[in-house]
Scaffold this active site. Sequence first.
Site, PDB file in Angstrom:
ATOM      1  N   ASN A  47       0.861  -1.294   0.081  1.00 39.81           N
ATOM      2  CA  ASN A  47      -0.138  -0.174  -0.045  1.00 39.81           C
ATOM      3  C   ASN A  47       1.019   1.362  -0.004  1.00 39.81           C
ATOM      4  O   ASN A  47       0.459   2.228  -0.734  1.00 39.81           O
ATOM      5  CB  ASN A  47      -0.929  -0.039   1.258  1.00 39.81           C
ATOM      6  N   ARG A 374     -10.772  -4.624 -14.185  1.00 39.41           N
ATOM      7  CA  ARG A 374      -9.949  -5.558 -13.812  1.00 39.41           C
ATOM      8  C   ARG A 374     -10.133  -6.947 -13.960  1.00 39.41           C
ATOM      9  O   ARG A 374     -11.318  -7.497 -13.570  1.00 39.41           O
ATOM     10  CB  ARG A 374      -9.301  -5.420 -12.436  1.00 39.41           C
ATOM     11  N   ARG A 404      -5.141   1.536 -13.386  1.00 38.69           N
ATOM     12  CA  ARG A 404      -3.741   1.432 -12.968  1.00 38.69           C
ATOM     13  C   ARG A 404      -3.102   0.221 -12.546  1.00 38.69           C
ATOM     14  O   ARG A 404      -3.651  -0.657 -11.872  1.00 38.69           O
ATOM     15  CB  ARG A 404      -3.781   2.463 -11.989  1.00 38.69           C
ATOM     16  N   HIS A 434     -15.281   2.732 -15.245  1.00 36.43           N
ATOM     17  CA  HIS A 434     -15.011   2.148 -13.948  1.00 36.43           C
ATOM     18  C   HIS A 434     -16.203   1.161 -13.486  1.00 36.43           C
ATOM     19  O   HIS A 434     -16.215   0.588 -12.658  1.00 36.43           O
ATOM     20  CB  HIS A 434     -14.475   3.105 -12.694  1.00 36.43           C
ATOM     21  N   TYR A 467     -11.956  -9.811  -1.596  1.00 38.58           N
ATOM     22  CA  TYR A 467     -12.718  -8.604  -1.635  1.00 38.58           C
ATOM     23  C   TYR A 467     -14.196  -9.180  -1.235  1.00 38.58           C
ATOM     24  O   TYR A 467     -14.727  -9.905  -1.791  1.00 38.58           O
ATOM     25  CB  TYR A 467     -12.706  -7.625  -2.859  1.00 38.58           C
ATOM     26  N   ARG A 560     -13.999   2.628   4.200  1.00 35.87           N
ATOM     27  CA  ARG A 560     -12.810   1.750   4.543  1.00 35.87           C
ATOM     28  C   ARG A 560     -11.858   2.640   4.481  1.00 35.87           C
ATOM     29  O   ARG A 560     -10.944   2.474   5.498  1.00 35.87           O
ATOM     30  CB  ARG A 560     -12.817   0.697   3.261  1.00 35.87           C
ATOM     31  N   HIS A 588     -15.416  -3.735   0.211  1.00 37.20           N
ATOM     32  CA  HIS A 588     -15.335  -3.002  -1.212  1.00 37.20           C
ATOM     33  C   HIS A 588     -16.880  -2.638  -1.748  1.00 37.20           C
ATOM     34  O   HIS A 588     -16.802  -1.887  -2.707  1.00 37.20           O
ATOM     35  CB  HIS A 588     -14.683  -4.033  -2.174  1.00 37.20           C
TER      36      HIS A 588
END
Length: 701
Positions: A47, A374, A404, A434, A467, A560, A588
């Site tokens: 992270n 993703r 990314r 997205h 997740y 979160r 998530h």
Amino acid sequence: MRKEILNYTQNRELSWLEFNKRVLEEARDITVPLLERMKFVAIFTSNLDEFFMIRVGSLFDMVHTDEKAVDSRSGMTAGEQLAKIYEAVAPLYKERDKTYADIKKQLHPYGVCGLDFKELEQTEKKYVKKYFKEQVLPVLSPQIVDANHPFPHLLNKEIYVTATLKWKEKSMLGIVPVPQYISDVLYLPGYDIRYIRMEKVILEFLDLVFEQYTVSDANYICVTRNGDVSPDDEGLEVTDDFRKLMQKTIHRRRKMSVVRLEVAEKLNDETQKYFCEKFDIKPYQIFRTKMPMKLSYIFAMSGNLPEPMKKSLTYPAFSPQESARVTSGSMMKQIRKKDLLLFYPYESMNPFLKLIKEASVDPNVMTIKITIYRLAKKARLVEYLCAAAENGKEVTVLIELRARFDEQNNIEWSERLEEAGCRVIYGFEGYKVHSKICLITYRNRGEIQYITQIGTGNYNEKTAAMYTDLSLMTANPEIGMDAAEFFKNMSISNLNGSYHHLIVAPTSLKQTVLALMDEEILKGSNGRIIMKMNSVTDTDFIEKVSEASRAGVKIDLIVRGICCILPQVPGYTDNLRVMSVVGRYLEHPRIFSFGTGAEQKIYIGSADMMTRNTEKRVEVACPVRDKEVKEQINHYLKIMLEDNIKARVLQRDGSYRKKEQSEPFIDSQAVFMEEALQAARKEPEEKKESFAARIRSLFRR
């Protein structure tokens, strides 16, 4: 800048560092199994790496382009933010190093030992030396730095062993890259998990690498480079080959400026000055760490553990369960009868994949359309989409190449999809797509009908087991018609489409959320807002939350990560409570709930309340109409809000505190795991009874 907002907001970067602190707290939690605690150290580290690459990198860009620009939530310039960040990160390094050392020590009695060379037994030293000579030394690419050998370009987040070399009267720097194609660790022979990291092996045998030199001041270092490269900065034109542009973007990221230097040993003044000049950095950008600079090997380690040791050192095994609400047979028929909600990772992603597989061969299915942000390295979803195209279905895949650090993976999948005959389109210039939406269009008795899936997370089969996310599948014709309109607009680059039920960024999502909040504001103290998301930074939303709080609306935000609004600030956010849950799984889902009872409106979708999501991305949220699905989501929110084990509550000074623990003790993620297991155990009994009832009915005839 609206100055009043500064009374109840905080800087996003410092808020993010508070989030990463919460990750490190999990590594120090003695109720978490030891190897899982070490994984939290690894997550904290990765992270922080990404934070420096992206957030710190972008702030350096701002300093060079507009140094007077001020952050609207803290009033700080980019330079002031950088100073605060480096000041805040220094103690985090010490906390992380101490946490790592404590866990490492506690793992030793279990035979899990990360060792220095001097700690090895004599036979192990011989084994390591032999391995180095035969397997490592032949593939090393050492370099000296002198008048004839310029200082090399050091790759982002790669480890380099360095040393001062002396030959006759000359002194110079020696650099040895740790090869990327060699394992990060060398496991030693024997039953126990004893290992030594590769940089330590190379460091030990530097005299064999630089044979004619006297070696001193051996060290290993790692640079972090600015990774905030946006292809939109490249002046993208419609005629450009977008895949080639993204390849250039990935390549450019490797050469960006250095924002951090990590070193294993303290640098002397001369070496520090030398590195500062070479990397164009200041001394405060250098961090010494006593732990590994890469910890990804920790995640594979649990697979090497003997079963009894695994039970002691890792979480109890849990696999996503088949949803009790899904029966065997056709998924399309089930969804036509009733909306279905899947709750990852407690429930399996299989029903959605089964739906796509079924649609790929169903003769009535005409089109399958999906947005992809993703994907896993291995993706059954792609295979089913390709099969559908090969079976003559029209398959449209809107794949976002600018996700990314997943750019290369998405480029490769886009090529595979095109080869199979899928129609592949990309996002918009200046707007990442997205959203998580899939539309199946089919003909039923002469009518065009739809099945729509809306999710809060990616179509990634790997992260669906790690997740927490929601996935709604519905045959609601109104939602289907909106989804069809959405994909039509995406195909013709129309960001300004109009929808009756779906709310879509950048045109209607934020506007609708604010309007729904206004409805609660009109109710005063009878108003109720519960929202769950990953981050909150959007100032329009923040101001509306404050307005609702001042009107007496009770507001709960489950956030979160970054949260720029501060709760319990007198006169501004008295009725706001903010909590965060960090646990075994990464939280998530994005859920927006307004009101209570029969008037309650719930949406799920892909967007956080961040300006980048609400204004610079294509996001989709869907209303929840089915009563049972609403009950599922309300139960989920209720348990989350009651969590007093893994929940931390945001204070008005920006810090977080754990809730006071009292019975009943509630770890929300543990509750959902147990509920999924119980439902799965109960389901076969119900099926058995149903089968028995059918047999009895045959005899009654």
